[in-house]
Scaffold this motif. Sequence first.
Motif, short mmCIF file in Angstrom:
data_model
loop_
_atom_site.label_atom_id
_atom_site.label_comp_id
_atom_site.label_asym_id
_atom_site.label_seq_id
_atom_site.Cartn_x
_atom_site.Cartn_y
_atom_site.Cartn_z
N GLN A 135 0.83 -1.20 0.00
CA GLN A 135 0.00 0.00 0.00
C GLN A 135 0.87 1.26 0.00
N THR A 150 5.48 -1.32 -0.43
CA THR A 150 4.87 -0.46 0.58
C THR A 150 5.60 0.87 0.56
N ASP A 163 -2.59 5.23 -2.48
CA ASP A 163 -3.81 4.45 -2.23
C ASP A 163 -4.58 5.02 -1.04
N ARG A 164 -3.86 5.75 -0.20
CA ARG A 164 -4.44 6.17 1.07
C ARG A 164 -3.78 7.46 1.52
#
Length: 617
Positions: free
Chosen positions: A404, A564, A579-580
């Motif tokens: 992520q 990551t 993604d976030r």
Amino acid sequence: MSTATSDTEAAEQHSDQAADWRGIAKEDDAVTGTGNLVLAGRSRRLLLDLVRPYRKQAVLTFVLILLDNATKVSMPLFIAYALDHGISAGRQGNWTPLLATVIGFVVVTLLSGLTTFAFLRASGSLSQRVLFDLRVRSFQHTQRLSVSFHEKYTSGKVVTRLTSDIEALQELLEGALNQALSAVISVVTIAALLIWLDPLLASIVLLGFVPLVLVTRWAQRRQRAGYRRTRGAISRVVVQFVESMSGMRAVQAFRREARNDEVLGLEDAKYQKATTAAVRGVGDYVGLSNFIGKLTTVTVLLVGAWQVMEGNLAIGVLAAYLLYLDQFYGPLDELAQVFNSYQSAAAALEKISGVLEEEPAVAEPERPVTLEHASGAVRMDRVAFGYNDTSVLPEFDLTIPAGQVVALVGATGAGKSTMAKLLTRFYDPTGGVITLDGVDLRDLVDAELRRHIVMITQEAYLFSGTIADNIRLGRPEATDAEVAAAAGAVGLDAFVAQLPDGYATDVRTRGGRLSAGQRQLVAFARVFLADPAVIVLDEATSSLDIPGERLVQRALETLLRDRTAVIIAHRLSTVAIADRVLVLDGGRIVEDGAPAELIAGQGRFAGLHAAWRDSLV
């Protein structure tokens, strides 16, 4: 670079410099009173520790200096024998005693030259080995110290420890210490011979030795304090010089030359004043010791002449006595000169030993855990962090699944950089646990941690050398083909192909031959080659223009694929690949969600995004 950013960096630089100077002042204060004994003991322990691996060579050097001393102190005895026995025997036709004396004197002279030669070679080799070990140990230890040490102990002070302080010790070890050791042995040996030759004259010499000892003790205390001031003063001069040279673009952009000249002049004047005071102290000591020595010699000559006239002392013995007095006070003069080097070196050794006793704030694990292959799952469980009882990050939880990409957004001082430093273990949290694939970061040895988690800074620092050398930092054993493949993956190969020497092109100091975007691509290629599981980026595009940002943005997408990533984002264009998004405020996570989800809402990120979008119109 914006004016606001430059002003902030300049303010931080001057703040660091002021803190650095305050730290030096505290160091100087710490070596007074009881601190003298502590630091002197610390310095002696360091010196003994450096010499310990070369004990045999040190013993050989000591034996050679004893032999050298024995040959020198025996020479006046040959002269005394020649005057009292050789000449009188020669008058009677027996030239054997005088001839034997001359031959003995020549042999001793040759032995003296041979032992001096051997001693200087042995002591020179020993001193260079000790200095080499000290340089290597100091450099290696400084590199191992945590980021927190280097943030408070500026590069200027580190440079001073590794250059001028070691040079002060080098001056002592290469010559002054040898002279001092030889002088001490000579004084002790000659004192014993003076007592043996004539106790009455020896009592005069020893009586004159009392004020000499008192003067020496007075000068020692005075000089020690003086040379501590010189070490602190030269450290401040080096700090100012290094920071001015490192920030030359800012200096010239904001016309700081005159102010820097003024500051350096003030600090250099303090160094000059401290050094002048120390040298004057040496002059006072040399003058007083010479006066005491000459006064004693005159007294011995008068009393000795009276004894010769009374028939109580042979003329040869008086001649030997006067020669020994010259050898006796000659080494004392040498000690006075050595005293200057000794005090400077002692003060320097105190500073060096202080750095070597610093412990890394981030310690290696006692029982390390092996993590061969990391997927990149990160968890922060009840993590908190603060400085000196001041909370920076209140307790929080955060889970980042493997693969992520998370963007950290927030105002300056929100805690973004601190969170990144915790994740890369440049700092340890004051509370809670940070894990990688379930393994506490504190249980991973530093080399393994750096293999799995890599940080790319905004500066994209390049070292002197070729482009290939800088890319290969990610994996030193990589082949040329692997280096080229990494460069191609991030889009650097097209630029390198235009260079006359290709990957062998020298980037020059700090990558000055390359643009900011090109330096960033080299840093990306370096990380691509390292192939970590987790990448932390401290705003990789904030200093780039629009074309450069787009180029780096494309490379970034390639670099972060299947990894990551935690990105500190000031430009919201960077958030597009995340993604976030985590929005931080006062060290707390106040918003957490996908970029599109937060933009559609009414929260802080939506407001930041709207303001950024309006700025592009």
